[in-house]
Design an enzyme around this catalytic site. Structure first.
Site, PDB file in Angstrom:
ATOM      1  N   ASN A 195       9.676 -11.465   3.328  1.00  0.00           N
ATOM      2  CA  ASN A 195       8.610 -11.487   2.316  1.00  0.00           C
ATOM      3  C   ASN A 195       8.177 -10.052   2.011  1.00  0.00           C
ATOM      4  O   ASN A 195       7.637  -9.772   0.954  1.00  0.00           O
ATOM      5  CB  ASN A 195       7.406 -12.328   2.777  1.00  0.00           C
ATOM      6  CG  ASN A 195       6.926 -11.996   4.191  1.00  0.00           C
ATOM      7  OD1 ASN A 195       7.598 -11.312   4.951  1.00  0.00           O
ATOM      8  ND2 ASN A 195       5.778 -12.518   4.560  1.00  0.00           N
ATOM      9  N   LYS A 250       3.447   1.393   2.682  1.00  0.00           N
ATOM     10  CA  LYS A 250       3.801   1.498   4.117  1.00  0.00           C
ATOM     11  C   LYS A 250       5.223   2.025   4.295  1.00  0.00           C
ATOM     12  O   LYS A 250       5.496   2.821   5.175  1.00  0.00           O
ATOM     13  CB  LYS A 250       3.675   0.114   4.793  1.00  0.00           C
ATOM     14  CG  LYS A 250       2.261  -0.458   4.742  1.00  0.00           C
ATOM     15  CD  LYS A 250       2.214  -1.857   5.296  1.00  0.00           C
ATOM     16  CE  LYS A 250       2.965  -2.881   4.477  1.00  0.00           C
ATOM     17  NZ  LYS A 250       2.402  -3.142   3.135  1.00  0.00           N
ATOM     18  N   VAL A 260       8.080  -5.941  -5.205  1.00  0.00           N
ATOM     19  CA  VAL A 260       9.458  -5.603  -4.838  1.00  0.00           C
ATOM     20  C   VAL A 260      10.272  -6.860  -4.544  1.00  0.00           C
ATOM     21  O   VAL A 260      11.434  -6.972  -4.918  1.00  0.00           O
ATOM     22  CB  VAL A 260       9.444  -4.705  -3.564  1.00  0.00           C
ATOM     23  CG1 VAL A 260      10.863  -4.419  -3.069  1.00  0.00           C
ATOM     24  CG2 VAL A 260       8.704  -3.404  -3.823  1.00  0.00           C
ATOM     25  N   LYS A 266       7.045   3.975   2.306  1.00  0.00           N
ATOM     26  CA  LYS A 266       7.139   5.420   2.050  1.00  0.00           C
ATOM     27  C   LYS A 266       6.633   6.212   3.252  1.00  0.00           C
ATOM     28  O   LYS A 266       7.262   7.172   3.695  1.00  0.00           O
ATOM     29  CB  LYS A 266       6.330   5.807   0.798  1.00  0.00           C
ATOM     30  CG  LYS A 266       6.245   7.312   0.700  1.00  0.00           C
ATOM     31  CD  LYS A 266       5.426   7.911  -0.400  1.00  0.00           C
ATOM     32  CE  LYS A 266       5.170   9.371  -0.009  1.00  0.00           C
ATOM     33  NZ  LYS A 266       4.705  10.213  -1.084  1.00  0.00           N
ATOM     34  N   GLY A 313       8.468  -6.113   1.048  1.00  0.00           N
ATOM     35  CA  GLY A 313       9.302  -5.306   0.160  1.00  0.00           C
ATOM     36  C   GLY A 313       8.811  -3.880   0.282  1.00  0.00           C
ATOM     37  O   GLY A 313       7.715  -3.559  -0.167  1.00  0.00           O
ATOM     38  N   HIS A 314       9.570  -3.047   0.966  1.00  0.00           N
ATOM     39  CA  HIS A 314       9.140  -1.675   1.239  1.00  0.00           C
ATOM     40  C   HIS A 314      10.050  -0.692   0.521  1.00  0.00           C
ATOM     41  O   HIS A 314      11.268  -0.743   0.671  1.00  0.00           O
ATOM     42  CB  HIS A 314       9.163  -1.411   2.754  1.00  0.00           C
ATOM     43  CG  HIS A 314       8.160  -2.248   3.512  1.00  0.00           C
ATOM     44  ND1 HIS A 314       7.988  -2.161   4.863  1.00  0.00           N
ATOM     45  CD2 HIS A 314       7.287  -3.189   3.091  1.00  0.00           C
ATOM     46  CE1 HIS A 314       7.048  -3.001   5.229  1.00  0.00           C
ATOM     47  NE2 HIS A 314       6.600  -3.642   4.179  1.00  0.00           N
ATOM     48  N   GLU A 336       0.821  -1.216   0.000  1.00  0.00           N
ATOM     49  CA  GLU A 336       0.000   0.000   0.000  1.00  0.00           C
ATOM     50  C   GLU A 336       0.856   1.267   0.000  1.00  0.00           C
ATOM     51  O   GLU A 336       0.344   2.373  -0.212  1.00  0.00           O
ATOM     52  CB  GLU A 336      -0.919   0.027   1.234  1.00  0.00           C
ATOM     53  CG  GLU A 336      -1.971  -1.090   1.295  1.00  0.00           C
ATOM     54  CD  GLU A 336      -1.456  -2.335   2.023  1.00  0.00           C
ATOM     55  OE1 GLU A 336      -0.231  -2.408   2.273  1.00  0.00           O
ATOM     56  OE2 GLU A 336      -2.273  -3.210   2.319  1.00  0.00           O
ATOM     57  N   ARG A 356       1.591  -7.416 -10.029  1.00  0.00           N
ATOM     58  CA  ARG A 356       0.485  -7.407  -9.072  1.00  0.00           C
ATOM     59  C   ARG A 356      -0.841  -7.367  -9.823  1.00  0.00           C
ATOM     60  O   ARG A 356      -0.958  -6.683 -10.837  1.00  0.00           O
ATOM     61  CB  ARG A 356       0.586  -6.184  -8.163  1.00  0.00           C
ATOM     62  CG  ARG A 356       1.854  -6.178  -7.311  1.00  0.00           C
ATOM     63  CD  ARG A 356       1.989  -4.869  -6.536  1.00  0.00           C
ATOM     64  NE  ARG A 356       3.232  -4.813  -5.789  1.00  0.00           N
ATOM     65  CZ  ARG A 356       3.915  -3.696  -5.545  1.00  0.00           C
ATOM     66  NH1 ARG A 356       3.486  -2.542  -5.999  1.00  0.00           N
ATOM     67  NH2 ARG A 356       5.020  -3.728  -4.852  1.00  0.00           N
TER      68      ARG A 356
HETATM   69  P1  GDP Z   1       4.807  -1.342   0.890  1.00  0.00           P
HETATM   70  O1  GDP Z   1       5.116  -2.783   0.787  1.00  0.00           O
HETATM   71  O2  GDP Z   1       3.472  -1.072   1.502  1.00  0.00           O
HETATM   72  O3  GDP Z   1       5.890  -0.534   1.557  1.00  0.00           O
HETATM   73  O4  GDP Z   1       4.715  -0.792  -0.598  1.00  0.00           O
HETATM   74  P2  GDP Z   1       5.733  -1.140  -1.817  1.00  0.00           P
HETATM   75  O5  GDP Z   1       6.952  -0.326  -1.650  1.00  0.00           O
HETATM   76  O6  GDP Z   1       5.871  -2.593  -1.984  1.00  0.00           O
HETATM   77  O7  GDP Z   1       4.876  -0.685  -3.049  1.00  0.00           O
HETATM   78  C1  GDP Z   1       4.460   0.631  -3.211  1.00  0.00           C
HETATM   79  C2  GDP Z   1       5.033   1.158  -4.544  1.00  0.00           C
HETATM   80  O8  GDP Z   1       4.384   2.349  -4.901  1.00  0.00           O
HETATM   81  C3  GDP Z   1       6.513   1.506  -4.430  1.00  0.00           C
HETATM   82  O9  GDP Z   1       7.109   1.314  -5.678  1.00  0.00           O
HETATM   83  C4  GDP Z   1       6.477   2.992  -4.081  1.00  0.00           C
HETATM   84  O10 GDP Z   1       7.665   3.676  -4.493  1.00  0.00           O
HETATM   85  C5  GDP Z   1       5.298   3.445  -4.876  1.00  0.00           C
HETATM   86  N1  GDP Z   1       4.523   4.554  -4.297  1.00  0.00           N
HETATM   87  C6  GDP Z   1       4.270   4.816  -2.993  1.00  0.00           C
HETATM   88  N2  GDP Z   1       3.444   5.873  -2.897  1.00  0.00           N
HETATM   89  C7  GDP Z   1       3.171   6.275  -4.145  1.00  0.00           C
HETATM   90  C8  GDP Z   1       2.336   7.305  -4.704  1.00  0.00           C
HETATM   91  O11 GDP Z   1       1.669   8.048  -4.019  1.00  0.00           O
HETATM   92  N3  GDP Z   1       2.306   7.398  -6.072  1.00  0.00           N
HETATM   93  C9  GDP Z   1       3.016   6.564  -6.877  1.00  0.00           C
HETATM   94  N4  GDP Z   1       2.893   6.748  -8.197  1.00  0.00           N
HETATM   95  N5  GDP Z   1       3.787   5.605  -6.396  1.00  0.00           N
HETATM   96  C10 GDP Z   1       3.855   5.441  -5.049  1.00  0.00           C
HETATM   97  P1  IMO Z   2       4.640  -5.908   1.924  1.00  0.00           P
HETATM   98  O1  IMO Z   2       5.119  -5.721   3.340  1.00  0.00           O
HETATM   99  C1  IMO Z   2       2.182  -8.138  -0.897  1.00  0.00           C
HETATM  100  C2  IMO Z   2       1.736 -12.430  -0.116  1.00  0.00           C
HETATM  101  C3  IMO Z   2       2.362 -13.386  -1.106  1.00  0.00           C
HETATM  102  C4  IMO Z   2       1.396 -14.555  -0.983  1.00  0.00           C
HETATM  103  C5  IMO Z   2       1.037 -14.555   0.494  1.00  0.00           C
HETATM  104  C6  IMO Z   2       1.848 -15.541   1.326  1.00  0.00           C
HETATM  105  O2  IMO Z   2       5.614  -5.515   0.883  1.00  0.00           O
HETATM  106  O3  IMO Z   2       3.298  -5.275   1.756  1.00  0.00           O
HETATM  107  P2  IMO Z   2       4.343 -15.551   2.198  1.00  0.00           P
HETATM  108  O4  IMO Z   2       5.632 -15.524   1.458  1.00  0.00           O
HETATM  109  O5  IMO Z   2       4.163 -14.415   3.146  1.00  0.00           O
HETATM  110  O6  IMO Z   2       4.091 -16.873   2.865  1.00  0.00           O
HETATM  111  O7  IMO Z   2       3.226 -15.408   1.052  1.00  0.00           O
HETATM  112  O8  IMO Z   2       1.290 -13.249   0.957  1.00  0.00           O
HETATM  113  N1  IMO Z   2       2.660 -11.434   0.456  1.00  0.00           N
HETATM  114  C7  IMO Z   2       2.654 -10.141   0.115  1.00  0.00           C
HETATM  115  N2  IMO Z   2       1.952  -9.472  -0.816  1.00  0.00           N
HETATM  116  N3  IMO Z   2       3.036  -7.481  -0.101  1.00  0.00           N
HETATM  117  C8  IMO Z   2       3.727  -8.126   0.857  1.00  0.00           C
HETATM  118  O9  IMO Z   2       4.504  -7.496   1.771  1.00  0.00           O
HETATM  119  C9  IMO Z   2       3.594  -9.528   0.981  1.00  0.00           C
HETATM  120  N4  IMO Z   2       4.141 -10.466   1.775  1.00  0.00           N
HETATM  121  C10 IMO Z   2       3.552 -11.616   1.455  1.00  0.00           C
HETATM  122  O10 IMO Z   2       2.401 -12.837  -2.392  1.00  0.00           O
HETATM  123  O11 IMO Z   2       0.211 -14.270  -1.698  1.00  0.00           O
HETATM  124 MG    MG Z   3       5.686  -4.199  -0.654  1.00  0.00          MG
END
Ligand code: GDP
Ligand code: IMO
Ligand code: MG
Length: 431
Positions: free
Chosen positions: A39, A17, A299, A19, A41-42, A15, A305
């Site tokens: 698992n 998180k 990530v 950032k 990826g932030h 979502e 996705r």
């Molecule tokens: P997390 O796992 O919740 O920390 O989120 P991720 O980093 O996996 O995925 C969010 C993606 O969206 C990343 O590539 C961020 O750089 C990007 N992102 C975050 N906020 C925004 C936004 O407001 N606009 C856009 N276009 N990208 C964003």
């Molecule tokens: P962040 O923190 C999105 C998903 C996997 C799979 C399920 C179980 O970046 O938001 P696992 O390896 O945890 O046993 O996989 O959960 N999954 C995620 N999907 N963001 C994540 O983390 C995830 N961590 C696990 O794709 O469907």
């Molecule tokens: Mg992520």
């Protein structure tokens, strides 16, 4: 009243998180991961530099104390890689990194392999895990077989613990027709990592208690999303930890009253990686547009996705489960080019309206038909905007609509991936 912040995802993860954890970390004393493992990826982008964290708390970029709590399953190799990469730009010392002695270890060659074996044998029932060994590592923790980070401080105790762990793992491996794992190999690995990490291993609960006593703010950084919660998510297509805010207490050793302000992070649309139901999924050109405009590539595993419309009942349910005090809407800029935007405001099953699905089982959810309302788009770029007043009227309307339907105050809006591309509406403070 606690001035801490607990950050959780209200959908299926990713979502934004990372950032927002970085954004709110400036005035914090410590940033703490409390569940999950690598698992996660932030992504954090600051001054055109991109950081992708699997295990390190995202607030580390502010030089604050980064903490890995007892609720995390820890892959030490991955942590060492992240420390090494960060050291190009930052000093990482026991002064700014603390690993809980009670964190259960993910052991390469054991847990990720078992994850892959289980997934491979599951056919259509496969979860689509990240294959990072998360499920098997939590199995060992709950089964009381796990080796914990603190065990590395007592190397003489390790051979017995490894033998006990392998009693279980090798029985399973034999049953699956796999080669047995070797104790000496695992011992070498543990001793090597122990040497590198032992200065960082300590008592997290006590350190957080001291921070609270001195009036410091703690940020708890959730991983995954509420719909992936092992108890409250879309079981069995979930991760193996509790991802909702209550886990911030259990996964770190602070009382529930220290969870503080619960901040729900929610994308302006919905994505999911892996298998399982997704009522508002779009398998059409709009879904493709969202994937492209939002760069929706995982990530951790590089998988595309799945994308769909915003699901308000789902986000409302997640907000309720975590007691969310304020929400941040992310990636609003991704909707810039759409002339119409749909929002799911309810569900129907066999023609009957169902208001709020607490029991989010695949069997029931796969029959769900979303009820949509259509809002007009704004057809102009809002990328990088920092003031609410600059947003086009239709973007403001979209936010008001979401706020009304999830029943939570929106305290910030993210208009781009970079730290500064954020509209702050109000502060995350408990009233
Ligand atoms: P997390 O796992 O919740 O920390 O989120 P991720 O980093 O996996 O995925 C969010 C993606 O969206 C990343 O590539 C961020 O750089 C990007 N992102 C975050 N906020 C925004 C936004 O407001 N606009 C856009 N276009 N990208 C964003
Ligand atoms: P962040 O923190 C999105 C998903 C996997 C799979 C399920 C179980 O970046 O938001 P696992 O390896 O945890 O046993 O996989 O959960 N999954 C995620 N999907 N963001 C994540 O983390 C995830 N961590 C696990 O794709 O469907
Ligand atoms: Mg992520």
């Amino acid at each position: 009243m606690s001035n801490n912040i607990t950050i959780v995802g209200l959908q299926w993860g990713d979502e934004g998180k990372g950032k927002l954890t970085d954004f709110y970390s400036e005035n914090a004393a410590a940033i703490v991961r409390f569940q999950g493992g690598n698992n996660a990826g932030h992504t954090v982008i600051v001054n055109d530099k991109t950081y992708k964290f699997n295990i390190m708390p995202s607030g580390v970029l502010h030089g604050k104390l980064a903490v890995i709590g007892n609720g995390v399953v820890l892959n030490m190799s991955r942590l060492i890689e992240e420390i090494t990469a960060l050291r190009a730009d930052f000093e990482i010392t026991p002064k700014n990194l603390l690993v809980s002695e009670n964190a259960a270890l993910i052991i390469p060659g054991l847990h990720p392999e078992m994850d892959a074996i289980f997934e491979g044998a599951s056919g259509k029932a496969a979860v689509g895990t990240t294959k990072r060994g998360i499920g098997p590592a939590y199995m060992d923790k709950i089964g009381r077989f796990a080796i914990k980070a603190g065990d590395l401080l007592f190397p003489d105790s390790l051979p017995e613990k490894v033998d006990r762990l392998l009693f279980l793992h090798n029985a399973i491996r034999r049953g699956c027709g796999e080669k047995e794992a070797s104790a000496s190999h695992i011992l070498d690995y543990l001793n090597e990592c122990g040497e590198a990490l032992s200065p960082f291993i300590g008592n997290v609960g006590q350190r957080l208690y001291e921070i609270k006593k001195s009036g410091g703010r703690i940020i708890f950084e959730g991983a995954q999303g509420s719909m992936l919660d092992i108890d409250h998510g879309s079981f069995p297509m979930v991760t193996s930890s509790n991802t909702i805010a209550a886990q911030a207490s259990i996964g770190t050793g602070v009382p529930p009253s220290e969870i503080g302000f619960v901040l729900g992070i929610v994308k302006a649309y919905t994505t999911r990686v892996g298998n399982g139901f997704f009522p508002t999924e779009l398998n059409d050109e709009v879904g493709e547009y969202l994937g492209k405009a939002g760069s929706e590539i995982g990530v951790t595993t590089g998988r595309s996705r799945r994308c769909g419309w915003f699901d308000a009942p789902l986000a409302a349910r997640s907000a309720y489960l975590s007691g969310v005090n304020g929400a941040v809407i992310t990636k609003l800029d991704v909707l810039d080019e759409l002339s119409e935007i749909k929002v799911c405001v309810g569900y129907e099953i066999d023609g009957e309206k169902v208001p709020f699905l607490f029991n989010a089982k695949d069997e029931a959810m796969s029959k769900v038909v979303p009820i949509y309302e259509t809002l007009p788009g704004w057809k102009t770029s809002i990328k990088g905007m920092k003031n609410l007043a600059d947003l086009p009227t239709n973007a403001r309307r979209y936010l008001d609509f979401i706020e009304k339907h999830i029943g939570v105050r929106i305290i910030a809006v993210s208009t781009g991936p970079e730290r500064s591309e954020t509209i702050e509406i109000s502060k995350p403070v408990l009233r």
